[in-house]
Design an enzyme around this catalytic site. Structure first.
Site, PDB file in Angstrom:
ATOM      1  N   LYS A 127       0.869  -1.183   0.000  1.00 17.28           N
ATOM      2  CA  LYS A 127       0.000   0.000   0.000  1.00 17.28           C
ATOM      3  C   LYS A 127       0.898   1.223   0.000  1.00 17.28           C
ATOM      4  O   LYS A 127       2.041   1.153   0.461  1.00 17.28           O
ATOM      5  CB  LYS A 127      -0.886   0.012   1.251  1.00 17.28           C
ATOM      6  CG  LYS A 127      -2.104   0.895   1.140  1.00 17.28           C
ATOM      7  CD  LYS A 127      -3.267   0.190   0.468  1.00 17.28           C
ATOM      8  CE  LYS A 127      -4.394   1.142   0.159  1.00 17.28           C
ATOM      9  NZ  LYS A 127      -5.607   0.443  -0.329  1.00 17.28           N
ATOM     10  N   ASP A 167      -7.033   4.344  -4.662  1.00 14.23           N
ATOM     11  CA  ASP A 167      -7.693   4.232  -3.363  1.00 14.23           C
ATOM     12  C   ASP A 167      -8.300   5.615  -3.118  1.00 14.23           C
ATOM     13  O   ASP A 167      -8.520   6.372  -4.079  1.00 14.23           O
ATOM     14  CB  ASP A 167      -6.684   3.834  -2.260  1.00 14.23           C
ATOM     15  CG  ASP A 167      -7.362   3.460  -0.941  1.00 14.23           C
ATOM     16  OD1 ASP A 167      -7.970   2.383  -0.861  1.00 14.23           O
ATOM     17  OD2 ASP A 167      -7.317   4.262   0.022  1.00 14.23           O
TER      18      ASP A 167
HETATM   19  P1  NDP Z   1     -12.944   7.878  -3.051  1.00 15.43           P
HETATM   20  O1  NDP Z   1     -11.869   8.868  -2.863  1.00 15.43           O
HETATM   21  O2  NDP Z   1     -13.499   7.652  -4.409  1.00 15.43           O
HETATM   22  O3  NDP Z   1     -14.184   8.245  -2.092  1.00 15.43           O
HETATM   23  C1  NDP Z   1     -14.022   8.317  -0.707  1.00 15.43           C
HETATM   24  C2  NDP Z   1     -15.334   8.771  -0.094  1.00 15.43           C
HETATM   25  O4  NDP Z   1     -15.228   8.665   1.317  1.00 15.43           O
HETATM   26  C3  NDP Z   1     -15.657  10.228  -0.384  1.00 15.43           C
HETATM   27  O5  NDP Z   1     -17.054  10.391  -0.395  1.00 15.43           O
HETATM   28  C4  NDP Z   1     -15.017  10.935   0.807  1.00 15.43           C
HETATM   29  O6  NDP Z   1     -15.593  12.204   1.112  1.00 15.43           O
HETATM   30  C5  NDP Z   1     -15.304   9.961   1.927  1.00 15.43           C
HETATM   31  N1  NDP Z   1     -14.271  10.097   2.969  1.00 15.43           N
HETATM   32  C6  NDP Z   1     -12.930   9.970   2.812  1.00 15.43           C
HETATM   33  N2  NDP Z   1     -12.295  10.180   3.975  1.00 15.43           N
HETATM   34  C7  NDP Z   1     -13.275  10.461   4.870  1.00 15.43           C
HETATM   35  C8  NDP Z   1     -13.258  10.771   6.244  1.00 15.43           C
HETATM   36  N3  NDP Z   1     -12.104  10.842   6.927  1.00 15.43           N
HETATM   37  N4  NDP Z   1     -14.452  10.984   6.849  1.00 15.43           N
HETATM   38  C9  NDP Z   1     -15.625  10.921   6.163  1.00 15.43           C
HETATM   39  N5  NDP Z   1     -15.697  10.631   4.850  1.00 15.43           N
HETATM   40  C10 NDP Z   1     -14.537  10.400   4.223  1.00 15.43           C
HETATM   41  O7  NDP Z   1     -12.390   6.512  -2.426  1.00 15.43           O
HETATM   42  P2  NDP Z   1     -12.894   5.018  -2.660  1.00 15.43           P
HETATM   43  O8  NDP Z   1     -14.357   5.003  -2.864  1.00 15.43           O
HETATM   44  O9  NDP Z   1     -12.008   4.396  -3.659  1.00 15.43           O
HETATM   45  O10 NDP Z   1     -12.531   4.350  -1.251  1.00 15.43           O
HETATM   46  C11 NDP Z   1     -13.448   4.305  -0.165  1.00 15.43           C
HETATM   47  C12 NDP Z   1     -13.016   3.223   0.812  1.00 15.43           C
HETATM   48  O11 NDP Z   1     -13.000   1.955   0.143  1.00 15.43           O
HETATM   49  C13 NDP Z   1     -11.623   3.379   1.416  1.00 15.43           C
HETATM   50  O12 NDP Z   1     -11.617   2.862   2.726  1.00 15.43           O
HETATM   51  C14 NDP Z   1     -10.770   2.485   0.522  1.00 15.43           C
HETATM   52  O13 NDP Z   1      -9.590   2.053   1.170  1.00 15.43           O
HETATM   53  C15 NDP Z   1     -11.730   1.341   0.300  1.00 15.43           C
HETATM   54  N6  NDP Z   1     -11.433   0.498  -0.855  1.00 15.43           N
HETATM   55  C16 NDP Z   1     -11.385   1.036  -2.121  1.00 15.43           C
HETATM   56  C17 NDP Z   1     -11.131   0.215  -3.194  1.00 15.43           C
HETATM   57  C18 NDP Z   1     -11.194   0.713  -4.600  1.00 15.43           C
HETATM   58  O14 NDP Z   1     -11.175  -0.122  -5.511  1.00 15.43           O
HETATM   59  N7  NDP Z   1     -11.294   2.011  -4.847  1.00 15.43           N
HETATM   60  C19 NDP Z   1     -10.821  -1.224  -3.015  1.00 15.43           C
HETATM   61  C20 NDP Z   1     -10.990  -1.700  -1.654  1.00 15.43           C
HETATM   62  C21 NDP Z   1     -11.250  -0.846  -0.632  1.00 15.43           C
HETATM   63  P3  NDP Z   1     -14.784  13.552   0.756  1.00 15.43           P
HETATM   64  O15 NDP Z   1     -14.906  13.684  -0.732  1.00 15.43           O
HETATM   65  O16 NDP Z   1     -15.494  14.606   1.517  1.00 15.43           O
HETATM   66  O17 NDP Z   1     -13.363  13.336   1.208  1.00 15.43           O
END
Ligand code: NDP
Length: 446
Positions: A127, A167
């Protein structure tokens, strides 16, 4: 006996890795299940496999200087944790978010090792990322940062060594800039990244894979009870990649999704976020890069500032934002309100005490390393397609994703069966551990 071993193990880990609270949390949850298992299977404990697995094979930390649109120099910190390569090249995403630090990336890398093992594909775990915040930056600034980041990272990665992906904060735009810089520096077109655009080697279904996979996993859990997602009221958090495609697949399966969130608050739409509203969210988030509050203004529903959606009455939840977004009290409220399915899209979204509440209530709890493994699984399929220099159809990739999620579910069942209850958290930890541990044993003390 196991309890004492766990205390001693954690004491040592905390002394060696001070202040890395998320890493401690992730390791403790796994060690609590693995220590009794390896005590019963001494070949693993004698080889000190758990002790070896919590020590990254390599940690790279580097300076990332870049120039913003006003001509001012900015300095961020870049990281890559190459955690474990026993079963394949290091594989795991890059996160760009101001909260990124060594402890968060070590927790993610550690989880990734077990998750990748569960996918049945030959991928080790890693990571990386940076404390860079893409929010509010111009495309030009994001490109400058990505080019500088890759100008250092390129030395340590490669299609047979370490294959990053996206991510939080790293989507199609960032992957394009990072891949472009790698190609320029190496003068090679290889599958060094996954989540690439379709025109330069990306796989069909990769953008959808984590969200879709999580919904498939929840459906498999429900099947064991003779039930399904059809007609279920669901709460989803986040509004990024994982959340968007979770909503899309839930809608396809006839569920009703009533919430989405971002780091500012959440919306509650009692009528459901249908296909048309979801298309609007995708444009808001992926192109306009706006806040979820706008949804409430557009569609006339409730918006709660600074809150998470877990107080909403629902049948199933899909946390898809970030780590530790469900606290112990959130878990208690969810159970009290009749929620019977939790399937984790984000990595470690539930605090340890919250997980205990779900397990005690014996609801269907799909832990992230199993439930969200669909994303990295399709990344593995993207690597295969790049090596073969061909691309599979949407139907082929989707069928493989579904098959992999079913295999992960079966692995959890085989290793997590307790009396009248399947402990998926235990099943995923033991199931993921065995394959990596066997490979490490076979490869000697390296
Ligand atoms: P994105 O950046 O596309 O979206 C993240 C979302 O989560 C946004 O809506 C963001 O809001 C919100 N968010 C991020 N940090 C916080 C926080 N500290 N508190 C509240 N809301 C938060 O990321 P992904 O959708 O790709 O990832 C989301 C989760 O899924 C993560 O935990 C990631 O590790 C996990 N994941 C992702 C994978 C992938 O293929 N993309 C694979 C496996 C797991 P804002 O815009 O306001 O920051």
């Amino acid at each position: 006996m196991s309890e004492q071993k766990l205390i001693a193990f954690m004491k040592n880990l905390k002394a060696k890795n001070p202040g890395e609270t998320e890493f401690h949390q992730a390791v403790e949850e796994v060690a609590a299940e693995i220590i009794p298992f390896i005590t019963a299977n001494p070949k693993y404990s004698e080889a000190k496999l758990l002790e070896r697995m919590v020590e990254p094979e390599r940690t790279i930390i580097f300076r990332v200087p870049w120039r913003d649109d006003r001509g001012e120099i900015q300095i961020n910190r870049g990281f890559r944790i190459q955690m474990n390569s026993a079963i394949g090249p290091y594989k795991g995403g890059l996160r760009f978010h101001p909260s990124v630090n060594l402890g968060i990336l070590k927790f993610l890398a550690f989880e990734q090792v077990l998750k990748n093992s569960l996918t049945t594909l030959p991928m080790g775990g890693g990571k990386g990322g940076s404390d860079f915040d893409p929010k509010g930056k111009s495309d030009n600034e994001v490109m400058s940062f990505c080019q500088s980041f890759m100008s250092e990272l390129f030395r340590y990665i490669g299609p047979d060594t370490d294959v990053p992906a996206g991510d939080i904060g790293v989507g199609a735009r960032e992957v394009g800039f990072l891949f472009g810089q790698y190609k320029k520096l190496r003068n090679e077109f290889t599958g060094v990244f996954t989540g690439k655009g379709r025109s330069f080697g990306g796989s069909l279904v990769r953008p959808e894979a984590t969200g879709y996979g999580n919904v498939f996993f929840a459906e498999e859990m429900l099947k064991t009870k003779g039930n399904s997602l059809k007609g279920k009221v669901c709460a989803v958090s986040g509004s990024g990649n994982v959340a968007q495609f979770t909503v899309e697949m839930l809608n396809k399966l006839g569920a009703k999704v009533v919430t989405l969130s971002d780091s500012n608050g959440f919306i509650f739409d009692k009528d459901g976020i249908n296909e048309e509203k979801l298309a609007w969210v995708m444009e808001l988030k992926n192109e306009k890069r706006g806040r979820i509050r706008k949804y409430a203004e557009k569609f006339g529903c409730e918006y709660s500032d600074g809150k998470r959606p877990w107080g909403v009455k629902c049948d199933a939840v899909f946390p898809s934002a970030t780590q530790n977004e469900i606290s112990k009290s959130d878990a208690e409220i969810l159970v009290k309100n009749g929620c019977s399915v939790v399937s984790e899209g984000a990595n470690m979204p539930t605090e340890s005490d919250g997980v205990k509440i779900f397990l005690k209530a014996k609801i269907l709890f799909g832990p992230s390393k199993a439930a969200n493994a669909g994303g990295v699984a399709v990344s593995g399929l993207e690597m295969s397609q790049n090596s073969l220099r061909l691309s599979w159809t949407r139907e082929e990739v989707l069928a493989k994703l579904q098959g992999i999620m079913q295999a992960i579910h079966a692995n959890c069942l085989a290793n997590g069966q307790e009396e009248n209850f399947v402990n998926y958290a235990k099943g995923a930890n033991i199931g993921g551990f065995i394959k990596v541990a066997d490979a490490m044993l076979a490869q000697g003390v390296v």
